[in-house]
Design a protein around this motif. Sequence first.
Motif, PDB file in Angstrom:
ATOM      1  N   MET A  77      29.907  31.609  46.760  1.00  0.00           N
ATOM      2  CA  MET A  77      30.735  30.929  45.569  1.00  0.00           C
ATOM      3  C   MET A  77      30.985  31.681  44.198  1.00  0.00           C
ATOM      4  SD  MET A  77      31.679  28.193  47.009  1.00  0.00           S
ATOM      5  CE  MET A  77      31.585  29.016  48.546  1.00  0.00           C
ATOM      6  N   VAL A  78      29.929  32.610  44.060  1.00  0.00           N
ATOM      7  CA  VAL A  78      30.080  33.560  43.078  1.00  0.00           C
ATOM      8  C   VAL A  78      31.267  34.613  43.111  1.00  0.00           C
ATOM      9  CG1 VAL A  78      29.025  35.515  41.720  1.00  0.00           C
ATOM     10  CG2 VAL A  78      27.545  33.645  42.629  1.00  0.00           C
ATOM     11  N   ASP A  79      31.753  34.867  44.132  1.00  0.00           N
ATOM     12  CA  ASP A  79      32.752  35.843  44.542  1.00  0.00           C
ATOM     13  C   ASP A  79      34.055  35.074  44.110  1.00  0.00           C
ATOM     14  OD1 ASP A  79      31.281  37.945  45.279  1.00  0.00           O
ATOM     15  OD2 ASP A  79      31.614  37.474  47.408  1.00  0.00           O
ATOM     16  N   ILE A  80      34.232  33.712  44.421  1.00  0.00           N
ATOM     17  CA  ILE A  80      35.133  32.742  44.055  1.00  0.00           C
ATOM     18  C   ILE A  80      35.336  32.861  42.583  1.00  0.00           C
ATOM     19  CG2 ILE A  80      36.231  30.415  44.173  1.00  0.00           C
ATOM     20  CD1 ILE A  80      34.766  30.026  46.942  1.00  0.00           C
ATOM     21  N   ILE A  81      34.388  32.339  41.954  1.00  0.00           N
ATOM     22  CA  ILE A  81      34.381  32.192  40.481  1.00  0.00           C
ATOM     23  C   ILE A  81      34.652  33.478  40.097  1.00  0.00           C
ATOM     24  CG2 ILE A  81      32.847  31.844  38.440  1.00  0.00           C
ATOM     25  CD1 ILE A  81      31.341  29.935  40.171  1.00  0.00           C
ATOM     26  N   GLU A  82      34.476  34.783  40.194  1.00  0.00           N
ATOM     27  CA  GLU A  82      34.792  36.010  39.769  1.00  0.00           C
ATOM     28  C   GLU A  82      35.945  36.252  39.885  1.00  0.00           C
ATOM     29  OE1 GLU A  82      31.777  38.931  41.524  1.00  0.00           O
ATOM     30  OE2 GLU A  82      30.211  38.355  39.899  1.00  0.00           O
ATOM     31  N   THR A  83      36.504  35.890  41.009  1.00  0.00           N
ATOM     32  CA  THR A  83      37.907  36.072  41.351  1.00  0.00           C
ATOM     33  C   THR A  83      38.841  35.412  40.441  1.00  0.00           C
ATOM     34  OG1 THR A  83      37.558  36.818  43.548  1.00  0.00           O
ATOM     35  CG2 THR A  83      39.735  36.075  43.042  1.00  0.00           C
ATOM     36  N   LEU A  84      38.517  34.139  40.260  1.00  0.00           N
ATOM     37  CA  LEU A  84      39.184  33.159  39.276  1.00  0.00           C
ATOM     38  C   LEU A  84      39.369  33.820  38.008  1.00  0.00           C
ATOM     39  CD1 LEU A  84      38.003  29.761  40.782  1.00  0.00           C
ATOM     40  CD2 LEU A  84      40.462  30.651  40.967  1.00  0.00           C
ATOM     41  N   GLU A  85      38.012  34.293  37.492  1.00  0.00           N
ATOM     42  CA  GLU A  85      37.971  34.869  36.156  1.00  0.00           C
ATOM     43  C   GLU A  85      38.817  36.061  36.127  1.00  0.00           C
ATOM     44  OE1 GLU A  85      33.882  35.483  35.374  1.00  0.00           O
ATOM     45  OE2 GLU A  85      33.495  33.203  34.990  1.00  0.00           O
ATOM     46  N   ALA A  86      38.811  37.013  37.228  1.00  0.00           N
ATOM     47  CA  ALA A  86      39.662  38.226  36.975  1.00  0.00           C
ATOM     48  C   ALA A  86      41.204  37.755  37.044  1.00  0.00           C
ATOM     49  CB  ALA A  86      39.540  38.979  38.362  1.00  0.00           C
ATOM     50  N   CYS A  87      41.526  36.691  37.335  1.00  0.00           N
ATOM     51  CA  CYS A  87      42.860  36.095  37.402  1.00  0.00           C
ATOM     52  C   CYS A  87      43.330  35.427  35.901  1.00  0.00           C
ATOM     53  CB  CYS A  87      43.213  35.347  38.635  1.00  0.00           C
ATOM     54  SG  CYS A  87      43.125  36.034  40.183  1.00  0.00           S
ATOM     55  N   GLY A  88      42.245  35.518  35.230  1.00  0.00           N
ATOM     56  CA  GLY A  88      42.513  34.853  33.850  1.00  0.00           C
ATOM     57  C   GLY A  88      41.856  33.217  33.704  1.00  0.00           C
ATOM     58  N   VAL A  89      41.390  32.863  34.739  1.00  0.00           N
ATOM     59  CA  VAL A  89      41.087  31.312  34.643  1.00  0.00           C
ATOM     60  C   VAL A  89      39.681  31.250  34.374  1.00  0.00           C
ATOM     61  CG1 VAL A  89      40.718  29.188  36.109  1.00  0.00           C
ATOM     62  CG2 VAL A  89      42.710  30.721  36.758  1.00  0.00           C
ATOM     63  N   GLY A  90      39.389  30.570  33.243  1.00  0.00           N
ATOM     64  CA  GLY A  90      38.187  30.618  32.415  1.00  0.00           C
ATOM     65  C   GLY A  90      37.265  29.657  33.190  1.00  0.00           C
ATOM     66  N   GLN A  91      35.901  29.644  32.986  1.00  0.00           N
ATOM     67  CA  GLN A  91      35.115  28.824  33.851  1.00  0.00           C
ATOM     68  C   GLN A  91      35.128  27.491  33.132  1.00  0.00           C
ATOM     69  OE1 GLN A  91      31.109  30.284  33.578  1.00  0.00           O
ATOM     70  NE2 GLN A  91      31.137  31.348  35.786  1.00  0.00           N
ATOM     71  N   ASP A  92      35.420  27.363  31.725  1.00  0.00           N
ATOM     72  CA  ASP A  92      35.659  25.983  31.172  1.00  0.00           C
ATOM     73  C   ASP A  92      36.948  25.338  31.578  1.00  0.00           C
ATOM     74  OD1 ASP A  92      36.940  27.828  29.825  1.00  0.00           O
ATOM     75  OD2 ASP A  92      36.818  26.961  27.866  1.00  0.00           O
ATOM     76  N   GLU A  93      37.827  25.802  32.440  1.00  0.00           N
ATOM     77  CA  GLU A  93      39.197  25.142  32.623  1.00  0.00           C
ATOM     78  C   GLU A  93      39.156  24.560  33.870  1.00  0.00           C
ATOM     79  OE1 GLU A  93      42.449  27.986  32.343  1.00  0.00           O
ATOM     80  OE2 GLU A  93      41.109  29.247  31.258  1.00  0.00           O
TER      81      GLU A  93
END
Length: 71
Positions: free
Chosen positions: A1-17
């Motif tokens: 799941m960490v990889d999914i979160i890191e990938t989303l962040e790399a695409c500009g999607v913040g964790q608070d979004e």
Amino acid sequence: MVDIIETLEACGVGQDEYQLYDSIDVEALEELLNSSTEDVEVQFTVKGVRLAVTPESVDVLIDRESIPPNP
């Protein structure tokens, strides 16, 4: 799941979004990926980012229409 979160962040999607649990059943995804004896890929979209998840990787899917043609 960490990889999914890191990938989303790399695409500009913040964790608070987003809340990942609102988009997918994380426990079911982990169980499917960890227990499969076949090649398995699960595709889903979080905040407009299309992902393909396998036991080995998390990849961003890009629509052909979004790629500009070569001049």
